[in-house]
Design a protein around this motif. Structure first.
Motif, PDB file in Angstrom:
ATOM      1  N   GLN A  99     -13.749 -17.415   5.763  1.00 52.89           N
ATOM      2  CA  GLN A  99     -13.130 -17.944   6.572  1.00 52.89           C
ATOM      3  C   GLN A  99     -13.733 -17.994   8.132  1.00 52.89           C
ATOM      4  N   LEU A 100     -14.894 -17.548   7.686  1.00 54.60           N
ATOM      5  CA  LEU A 100     -16.048 -18.304   9.490  1.00 54.60           C
ATOM      6  C   LEU A 100     -16.542 -19.660   9.219  1.00 54.60           C
ATOM      7  N   THR A 101     -16.478 -20.552  10.494  1.00 53.49           N
ATOM      8  CA  THR A 101     -17.716 -21.445   9.919  1.00 53.49           C
ATOM      9  C   THR A 101     -18.436 -20.982  10.856  1.00 53.49           C
ATOM     10  N   ALA A 102     -19.790 -20.488  10.517  1.00 51.85           N
ATOM     11  CA  ALA A 102     -21.302 -20.803  11.255  1.00 51.85           C
ATOM     12  C   ALA A 102     -21.806 -21.840  11.491  1.00 51.85           C
ATOM     13  N   SER A 109     -24.340 -18.590   1.467  1.00 51.35           N
ATOM     14  CA  SER A 109     -22.945 -20.217   1.785  1.00 51.35           C
ATOM     15  C   SER A 109     -24.180 -20.523   2.925  1.00 51.35           C
ATOM     16  N   ILE A 118     -26.204 -19.693   5.651  1.00 48.98           N
ATOM     17  CA  ILE A 118     -25.985 -19.267   7.033  1.00 48.98           C
ATOM     18  C   ILE A 118     -27.306 -18.545   6.969  1.00 48.98           C
ATOM     19  N   HIS A 124     -14.871 -19.001  16.726  1.00 50.50           N
ATOM     20  CA  HIS A 124     -13.962 -18.599  15.717  1.00 50.50           C
ATOM     21  C   HIS A 124     -13.653 -17.426  15.111  1.00 50.50           C
ATOM     22  N   SER A 172     -11.870 -14.346  12.104  1.00 52.05           N
ATOM     23  CA  SER A 172     -11.211 -14.179  10.533  1.00 52.05           C
ATOM     24  C   SER A 172     -10.416 -13.032  10.917  1.00 52.05           C
TER      25      SER A 172
END
Length: 200
Positions: free
Chosen positions: A43-46, A76, A78, A139, A141
């Motif tokens: 759910q995190l967009t980093a 992912s 990151i 952000h 989550s």
């Protein structure tokens, strides 16, 4: 004869492998924490270019959750930096908390002539926040309810228990323990009282 023997051996091997497949309570909890980490990280967009600083997570499952989060974020793409001392103010920070967790046994399919089975449930909830270098919330989550559940025999439930009280929840009483045992105790006590007064 040979075919029957081979079938018996295959059945024994299958039953042994099925018994070995039962997770211990500790393994079930680890699986739940890993699932929580996947859900929170998903759910995190980093930002992938600068990477993130991952703060330590407090509590019983904190270390595993932090490690699982780091692995999931890195998969992912990151870059993840674990905080050991001060926080690098140039990078965003991921702050994570475990809000609640529980492990319990509940009796199911309990018949009078059978010992029944035990439903084992592990629940956990948590949240993550992505904070900018200025402390601003970028952000967030949250997973409010994540529950893993399976069904075990009483023997499997006993064997799955762990080293401490959390990993060893109380087993629910069987029908025999709730009805037959008290009846036997009352019957024996009544017989002893009757014999005592009858002999006087």
């Amino acid at each position: 004869m040979l075919r029957a023997l081979a079938s018996a051996v295959l059945l024994l091997l299958f039953s042994l492998s099925a018994a070995a497949a039962v997770l211990s309570n500790e393994q079930l909890c680890e699986k739940g924490v890993e699932t929580l980490a996947d859900s929170l990280a998903g759910q995190l967009t980093a930002p992938a270019d600068s990477g993130v600083m991952l703060l330590p997570v407090d509590g019983r499952f904190g270390q595993q959750l932090m490690n699982d989060l780091a692995a999931r974020l890195e998969r992912s793409g990151i870059l993840v930096y674990l905080v050991s001392g001060g926080v690098d103010s140039k990078r965003p920070v991921v702050k994570t908390t475990v809000n609640d967790y529980h492990l319990s046994y509940e009796g199911v399919h309990r018949g009078f002539f059978s010992r029944g089975r035990v439903a084992r449930m592990f629940g956990i909830s948590g949240a993550s926040q992505l904070l900018g270098s200025d402390g601003r919330l970028l952000h967030s989550s949250e997973v409010s309810t994540l529950t893993l559940c399976d069904t075990l025999s009483y023997n499997e439930a006993r064997a799955a228990r762990g080293k401490d009280s959390f990993l060893s929840p109380t087993l629910p009483p069987t029908i025999y323990q709730r009805l037959v045992e008290p009846g036997l105790i009352l019957g024996i006590t009544g017989a002893l009282v009757y014999l005592f007064f009858a002999s006087r």
